[in-house]
Design a protein around this motif. Structure first.
Motif, short mmCIF file in Angstrom:
data_model
loop_
_atom_site.label_atom_id
_atom_site.label_comp_id
_atom_site.label_asym_id
_atom_site.label_seq_id
_atom_site.Cartn_x
_atom_site.Cartn_y
_atom_site.Cartn_z
N UNK A 180 0.83 -1.20 0.00
CA UNK A 180 0.00 0.00 0.00
C UNK A 180 0.87 1.26 0.00
N UNK A 181 1.89 1.28 0.84
CA UNK A 181 2.79 2.43 0.89
C UNK A 181 3.48 2.65 -0.45
N UNK A 182 3.90 1.55 -1.09
CA UNK A 182 4.57 1.65 -2.39
C UNK A 182 3.64 2.22 -3.44
N UNK A 183 2.40 1.76 -3.46
CA UNK A 183 1.43 2.24 -4.44
C UNK A 183 1.18 3.74 -4.24
N UNK A 184 1.04 4.15 -3.00
CA UNK A 184 0.77 5.57 -2.71
C UNK A 184 1.94 6.45 -3.17
N UNK A 185 3.16 6.07 -2.80
CA UNK A 185 4.33 6.87 -3.17
C UNK A 185 4.51 6.88 -4.69
N UNK A 186 4.39 5.71 -5.31
CA UNK A 186 4.53 5.62 -6.78
C UNK A 186 3.46 6.44 -7.48
#
Length: 244
Positions: A165-171
């Motif tokens: 989830x964190x990766x998707x948000x930052x990306x």
């Protein structure tokens, strides 16, 4: 380099020791075909190129790359194998580099397996294959930048779902920072320099030119810089976890 090579082979083979790589590659190939031929209007455009195929890559990577990166460090920490890994005669940066190269190789393999699309467009017309090669290179570089963010988020938490989830948000922030919706929100109160700076962080801004066959040094340098910076951030996180 020998230690990196050994760990690289370990990491790369681990993707194929489980369904992870097969599922990722399968989904990537299916979605690539769907986006290129149906949503992208490949036949309706009447042009012999793969631009509809490449235009959707940032959005494919937005979800697929974090999915393949989320397990890299999270699983090591959750299972406790990170302690064993850190006792081996390798440095943390070697481990981080090996993990990135292994996952990046899987992404590269996924791109290579889309060659039937290239064959198809050459069969149907007379495309500029130099442009297509440039677009493939740009896509792979962009995938590496997505991956470095995913690895950093994976180093942040033991929970793979949280890492995803964190990766998707930052990306997502990196993808849309150059879109009109975001830039219009800044235009009302920000000077042109701020707007240009925000736009310069966008993966879309740098990839769109490469998808059209323009390999500019600043675009290549941008993706490499993003990759290095996020890998370094992940390295710092791993070192801090070791100290805890």
């Amino acid at each position: 380099m020998g230690n990196i090579s050994i760990l690289y082979r370990r990491e790369f083979s681990s993707f194929f020791a489980s369904p992870v790589a097969y599922v990722f590659i399968g989904i990537f190939l299916v979605l690539s075909g769907v986006f290129a031929f149906f949503i992208g209007g490949f036949y309706e455009r009447g042009q012999a190129d793969l631009l509809p195929f490449f235009n959707f890559h940032p959005w494919l990577y937005l979800f697929l790359v974090p999915a393949i990166a989320m397990r890299s460090w999270s699983e090591e920490r959750k299972s406790g194998s990170i302690e064993l890994l850190m006792t081996l005669p390798i440095s943390t940066w070697q481990a981080m580099l090996a993990k990135h190269l292994a996952a990046w190789s899987v992404l590269g393999l996924s791109l290579l397996l889309t060659f039937p699309l290239w064959v198809t467009v050459n069969y149907l017309g007379d495309p500029d294959n130099g442009i297509i090669v440039a677009a493939y290179i740009g896509s792979w570089l962009m995938a590496g930048a997505f991956l470095s963010i995913g690895l950093c988020m994976s180093a942040l938490t033991k929970n793979q779902v949280v890492a995803f989830i964190l990766s998707v948000v930052v990306c997502f922030l990196f993808v849309v920072s150059g879109s009109n919706i975001v830039l219009d929100a800044f235009k009302a109160w920000s000077p042109a320099l701020v707007i240009d700076t925000v736009a310069s962080f966008s993966f879309l801004t740098h990839f769109q030119a490469m998808a059209k066959g323009v390999i500019a040094l600043d675009d290549v340098g941008y993706f490499l810089l993003v990759t290095v910076c996020w890998l370094f951030a992940g390295l710092v996180l791993i070192e801090q976890k070791k100290a805890d």
